[in-house]
Design an enzyme around this catalytic site. Structure first.
Site, PDB file in Angstrom:
ATOM      1  N   GLY A  56      47.613  98.106 -45.073  1.00 39.20           N
ATOM      2  CA  GLY A  56      46.978  96.794 -44.850  1.00 39.20           C
ATOM      3  C   GLY A  56      45.991  96.480 -45.963  1.00 39.20           C
ATOM      4  O   GLY A  56      45.009  95.758 -45.765  1.00 39.20           O
ATOM      5  N   ALA A  57      46.268  97.010 -47.170  1.00 38.99           N
ATOM      6  CA  ALA A  57      45.313  96.883 -48.279  1.00 38.99           C
ATOM      7  C   ALA A  57      45.187  95.465 -48.808  1.00 38.99           C
ATOM      8  O   ALA A  57      44.218  95.145 -49.486  1.00 38.99           O
ATOM      9  CB  ALA A  57      45.730  97.814 -49.411  1.00 38.99           C
ATOM     10  N   THR A  58      46.178  94.608 -48.495  1.00 30.59           N
ATOM     11  CA  THR A  58      46.082  93.232 -48.996  1.00 30.59           C
ATOM     12  C   THR A  58      45.476  92.313 -47.929  1.00 30.59           C
ATOM     13  O   THR A  58      45.354  91.115 -48.129  1.00 30.59           O
ATOM     14  CB  THR A  58      47.489  92.693 -49.368  1.00 30.59           C
ATOM     15  OG1 THR A  58      48.298  92.730 -48.184  1.00 30.59           O
ATOM     16  CG2 THR A  58      48.149  93.541 -50.435  1.00 30.59           C
ATOM     17  N   ASP A  90      42.883  90.873 -44.666  1.00 30.12           N
ATOM     18  CA  ASP A  90      41.570  90.269 -44.554  1.00 30.12           C
ATOM     19  C   ASP A  90      40.460  91.274 -44.274  1.00 30.12           C
ATOM     20  O   ASP A  90      39.383  91.221 -44.868  1.00 30.12           O
ATOM     21  CB  ASP A  90      41.671  89.294 -43.368  1.00 30.12           C
ATOM     22  CG  ASP A  90      40.723  88.159 -43.527  1.00 30.12           C
ATOM     23  OD1 ASP A  90      40.672  87.612 -44.642  1.00 30.12           O
ATOM     24  OD2 ASP A  90      40.017  87.849 -42.541  1.00 30.12           O
ATOM     25  N   LYS A  93      41.003  98.555 -33.517  1.00 30.89           N
ATOM     26  CA  LYS A  93      41.384  97.952 -32.254  1.00 30.89           C
ATOM     27  C   LYS A  93      42.361  96.796 -32.500  1.00 30.89           C
ATOM     28  O   LYS A  93      42.391  96.318 -33.620  1.00 30.89           O
ATOM     29  CB  LYS A  93      40.156  97.496 -31.488  1.00 30.89           C
ATOM     30  CG  LYS A  93      39.525  96.195 -32.013  1.00 30.89           C
ATOM     31  CD  LYS A  93      38.414  95.784 -31.118  1.00 30.89           C
ATOM     32  CE  LYS A  93      38.586  94.411 -30.553  1.00 30.89           C
ATOM     33  NZ  LYS A  93      38.416  93.288 -31.434  1.00 30.89           N
ATOM     34  N   ASP A 141      35.566 101.381 -33.244  1.00 27.75           N
ATOM     35  CA  ASP A 141      35.008 100.249 -32.521  1.00 27.75           C
ATOM     36  C   ASP A 141      33.806  99.893 -33.378  1.00 27.75           C
ATOM     37  O   ASP A 141      32.821 100.639 -33.406  1.00 27.75           O
ATOM     38  CB  ASP A 141      34.567 100.664 -31.108  1.00 27.75           C
ATOM     39  CG  ASP A 141      34.044  99.462 -30.341  1.00 27.75           C
ATOM     40  OD1 ASP A 141      33.146  98.784 -30.873  1.00 27.75           O
ATOM     41  OD2 ASP A 141      34.520  99.202 -29.233  1.00 27.75           O
ATOM     42  N   HIS A 142      33.898  98.793 -34.137  1.00 26.46           N
ATOM     43  CA  HIS A 142      32.880  98.611 -35.181  1.00 26.46           C
ATOM     44  C   HIS A 142      31.471  98.438 -34.595  1.00 26.46           C
ATOM     45  O   HIS A 142      30.487  98.640 -35.290  1.00 26.46           O
ATOM     46  CB  HIS A 142      33.260  97.498 -36.164  1.00 26.46           C
ATOM     47  CG  HIS A 142      32.974  96.113 -35.688  1.00 26.46           C
ATOM     48  ND1 HIS A 142      33.808  95.423 -34.847  1.00 26.46           N
ATOM     49  CD2 HIS A 142      31.941  95.280 -35.935  1.00 26.46           C
ATOM     50  CE1 HIS A 142      33.300  94.232 -34.605  1.00 26.46           C
ATOM     51  NE2 HIS A 142      32.167  94.112 -35.255  1.00 26.46           N
ATOM     52  N   LYS A 150      27.263  99.931 -35.879  1.00 29.67           N
ATOM     53  CA  LYS A 150      26.067  99.128 -36.168  1.00 29.67           C
ATOM     54  C   LYS A 150      24.838 100.031 -36.112  1.00 29.67           C
ATOM     55  O   LYS A 150      24.689 100.809 -35.169  1.00 29.67           O
ATOM     56  CB  LYS A 150      25.940  97.977 -35.156  1.00 29.67           C
ATOM     57  CG  LYS A 150      27.073  96.950 -35.308  1.00 29.67           C
ATOM     58  CD  LYS A 150      26.888  95.782 -34.366  1.00 29.67           C
ATOM     59  CE  LYS A 150      28.080  94.841 -34.402  1.00 29.67           C
ATOM     60  NZ  LYS A 150      28.070  93.856 -35.485  1.00 29.67           N
ATOM     61  N   GLU A 204      28.368  84.545 -29.687  1.00 26.82           N
ATOM     62  CA  GLU A 204      28.804  84.154 -31.032  1.00 26.82           C
ATOM     63  C   GLU A 204      28.822  82.641 -31.120  1.00 26.82           C
ATOM     64  O   GLU A 204      29.065  81.962 -30.113  1.00 26.82           O
ATOM     65  CB  GLU A 204      30.231  84.638 -31.288  1.00 26.82           C
ATOM     66  CG  GLU A 204      30.405  86.127 -31.281  1.00 26.82           C
ATOM     67  CD  GLU A 204      31.818  86.485 -31.723  1.00 26.82           C
ATOM     68  OE1 GLU A 204      32.026  86.590 -32.932  1.00 26.82           O
ATOM     69  OE2 GLU A 204      32.691  86.624 -30.857  1.00 26.82           O
ATOM     70  N   HIS A 249      33.935  96.582 -27.165  1.00 27.26           N
ATOM     71  CA  HIS A 249      32.548  96.522 -27.670  1.00 27.26           C
ATOM     72  C   HIS A 249      31.509  96.525 -26.543  1.00 27.26           C
ATOM     73  O   HIS A 249      30.507  97.234 -26.609  1.00 27.26           O
ATOM     74  CB  HIS A 249      32.332  95.261 -28.504  1.00 27.26           C
ATOM     75  CG  HIS A 249      33.292  95.104 -29.640  1.00 27.26           C
ATOM     76  ND1 HIS A 249      33.783  96.155 -30.358  1.00 27.26           N
ATOM     77  CD2 HIS A 249      33.844  93.993 -30.195  1.00 27.26           C
ATOM     78  CE1 HIS A 249      34.605  95.703 -31.305  1.00 27.26           C
ATOM     79  NE2 HIS A 249      34.656  94.397 -31.223  1.00 27.26           N
TER      80      HIS A 249
HETATM   81  C1  BG6 Z   1      35.719  91.544 -33.285  1.00 26.80           C
HETATM   82  C2  BG6 Z   1      36.411  90.466 -32.488  1.00 26.80           C
HETATM   83  O1  BG6 Z   1      36.088  92.810 -32.809  1.00 26.80           O
HETATM   84  O2  BG6 Z   1      34.314  91.383 -33.167  1.00 26.80           O
HETATM   85  C3  BG6 Z   1      35.988  89.098 -32.957  1.00 26.80           C
HETATM   86  O3  BG6 Z   1      37.820  90.608 -32.616  1.00 26.80           O
HETATM   87  C4  BG6 Z   1      34.483  88.978 -32.940  1.00 26.80           C
HETATM   88  O4  BG6 Z   1      36.552  88.085 -32.138  1.00 26.80           O
HETATM   89  C5  BG6 Z   1      33.832  90.144 -33.675  1.00 26.80           C
HETATM   90  O5  BG6 Z   1      34.135  87.763 -33.574  1.00 26.80           O
HETATM   91  C6  BG6 Z   1      32.330  90.119 -33.499  1.00 26.80           C
HETATM   92  O6  BG6 Z   1      31.759  91.090 -34.304  1.00 26.80           O
HETATM   93  P1  BG6 Z   1      30.258  90.998 -34.814  1.00 26.80           P
HETATM   94  O7  BG6 Z   1      30.039  92.264 -35.553  1.00 26.80           O
HETATM   95  O8  BG6 Z   1      30.172  89.775 -35.684  1.00 26.80           O
HETATM   96  O9  BG6 Z   1      29.398  90.841 -33.592  1.00 26.80           O
END
Ligand code: BG6
Length: 485
Positions: free
Chosen positions: A10-12, A14, A149, A178-179, A183, A217, A241
């Site tokens: 998936g190197a190309t 987003d 995910k 899970d990003h 944080k 958001e 999340h």
């Molecule tokens: C992603 C979701 O995992 O997290 C997006 O797929 C969401 O829909 C994003 O906008 C929110 O991440 P953050 O770090 O901006 O709170």
């Protein structure tokens, strides 16, 4: 840290451009990855190494949190090679293997390999299988598989996927991103609790009245209608999340703790989460969908008018829920969680409301007091504040709240992906989702998915730029969401 090859599927795409290259570059700037490393980028398109390297340089200019220095960028991109690959074609994996080995020999790398799958989940099992069958998994060093995910779309599909992956990579080798766990403030939660006796002592139902976790958001569905309209806030944010934030906030760790201990404690939070019975769902879960409105002075359209959304879509862009953790620490106090798109402001935060002792002493002054609040701001800026009552000098017998604050601005902090890639390279899985957590999270949300599917709950609407549907406020009864603007 041992030097490694990163093999990036998936190197190309987003995510690679916006997050992964900037994260690697910032780690490189900080000397957190070895100066000799190899990245092999994979994609369907036929790109040359030079084109790939210039694409990365562009990504850094556009998305790095710190301004990239040109000389450093030139040096950094030298580590990158490109290989066109069709994920189903085993001959392509043979070519890939040759390239990986060739780069390892050129750079004197010991054969540690990090396979990063920045692709849709439908490709995970195929890629894992091909990696092993091609012999790429046989190496003198370690091998790890990093996946993004969504991990399944319900309990059954998540189990099926895990079963398939487990034939090729062991649980210890799988790093599920899970990003939110990357944080900095989320990683700080365990430290906050065990290194501060003041917080440690109060961290239970004895002193806490409720916990509120919000991820609001301002963006809408953006260009992801195809994905989002089938996913909704429940799968996109809540199952992963939001439940991760819940676990990180409410686990009680021994000091010192190990990565295994963190995962064990997180798992036990989910095991104590009171399951929702179908007949209780409407009283505990609110779903919503945004309508047109105004955000930061800009008119925005409603969800149903967004390009690519089904005309009568019942998809949820907002979820609020009331949860109960039936363990010794939290029994009897509610945990409120909500997340939504097109809300008034971008804010991810945890608010802990403490009990009001004056109320139980029947002290009439308690009506002028605000509760003590511990506020943990996660995003966009990071901060911690504590709200206390002080004497109101102008009105004898009354109180005024004061807030003790600390705040750090986003640009000064490492991004989530920097922390996570750094940890994956050094083999620390603390802040990755273990399969047990993923499975228990899906199991908990499964009745909600079914209720949504059967349209057994109302779908409330809310104005873009608001704090969600009115019903999400009513859900709290006599409590209220704190800090809404
Ligand atoms: C992603 C979701 O995992 O997290 C997006 O797929 C969401 O829909 C994003 O906008 C929110 O991440 P953050 O770090 O901006 O709170």
């Amino acid at each position: 840290m041992e030097a490694a090859s990163i093999v990036l599927f998936g190197a190309t795409g987003d995510l690679a451009m916006r997050k992964l290259y900037p994260a690697l570059f910032n780690l490189y700037m900080d000397g957190k990855i070895p100066s000799t490393f190899s990245v092999i980028g994979l994609g369907r398109r036929e790109w040359t190494d030079e084109y790939f390297q210039s694409h990365i340089a562009k990504a850094l200019n556009a998305f790095s949190r710190r301004k990239p220095d040109e000389t450093l960028v030139r040096e950094f991109v030298q580590a990158f090679r490109y290989c066109a690959l069709d994920v189903n074609n085993s001959e392509d994996y043979t070519r890939l293997k040759e390239l990986v080995v060739q780069r390892e020999q050129q750079l004197g790398l010991a054969g540690n390999r990090l396979f990063y799958l920045s692709v849709g989940p439908e490709f995970f099992a195929t890629i894992a299988e091909q990696l092993i069958q091609s012999g790429l998994g046989e190496t003198a060093g370690w091998k790890r598989l990093v996946i993004e995910k969504p991990f399944g779309r319900d309990l059954a599909s998540a189990r099926e996927l895990n079963e398939k992956l487990s034939h090729f990579f062991s649980e210890e080798e799988v790093y599920r991103i899970d990003h939110y766990l990357g944080k900095p403030m989320v990683q700080n939660l365990e430290v906050l609790e065990y290194s501060n006796p003041v917080i440690h002592a109060l961290w239970s139902n004895r002193y806490i009245a409720n916990v509120q976790i919000t991820a609001a958001e301002t963006v809408g569905v953006e260009e992801r209608a195809g994905y989002y309209d089938k996913t909704g806030a429940i799968r996109d944010m809540f199952q992963n999340h939001m439940l991760q934030l819940l676990m990180m906030t409410t686990m009680h760790l021994p000091n010192p703790s190990t990565p295994e201990e963190v995962r064990r404690k997180k798992k036990s939070v989910l095991e104590s989460l009171r399951p929702l019975q179908p007949e209780d769902i409407a009283a505990h879960v609110i779903r919503g969908q945004y309508q047109e409105g105004v955000i930061a002075g800009q008119a925005v359209q409603g969800y149903l008018d967004e390009p690519g959304i089904e005309p009568y879509s019942q998809n949820d862009t907002f979820i609020a829920a009331k949860l109960w953790i039936d363990n010794h620490f939290w029994k009897g106090i509610p945990i409120y969680i909500r997340t939504g798109k097109r809300m008034q402001e971008k804010s991810t935060r945890i608010v802990v409301q403490f009990k009001d002792p004056m109320e139980s002493y029947n002290d009439p002054r308690h009506t002028t007091a605000e509760p003590n609040l511990l506020v943990i701001e996660i995003n966009p800026n990071e901060g911690i504040s504590l709200q206390l009552n002080t004497k109101d000098a102008d009105h004898p017998g009354q109180f005024v709240p004061v807030r003790a604050n600390s705040m750090t601005h986003a640009a000064d902090m490492p991004e989530a992906y920097e922390n996570l890639i750094f940890d994956a390279l050094r083999g620390d899985a603390t802040f990755f989702a273990h399969w047990d957590e993923v499975e228990l999270s899906w199991a908990w949300v499964q009745p909600i998915l079914e209720a949504f599917e059967a349209n057994a709950l109302p779908l409330y609407t809310y104005k873009s730029g608001s704090n969600g549907p009115e019903a999400a406020h009513e859900l709290l009864g006599s409590d209220k969401w704190w800090l809404d603007k």
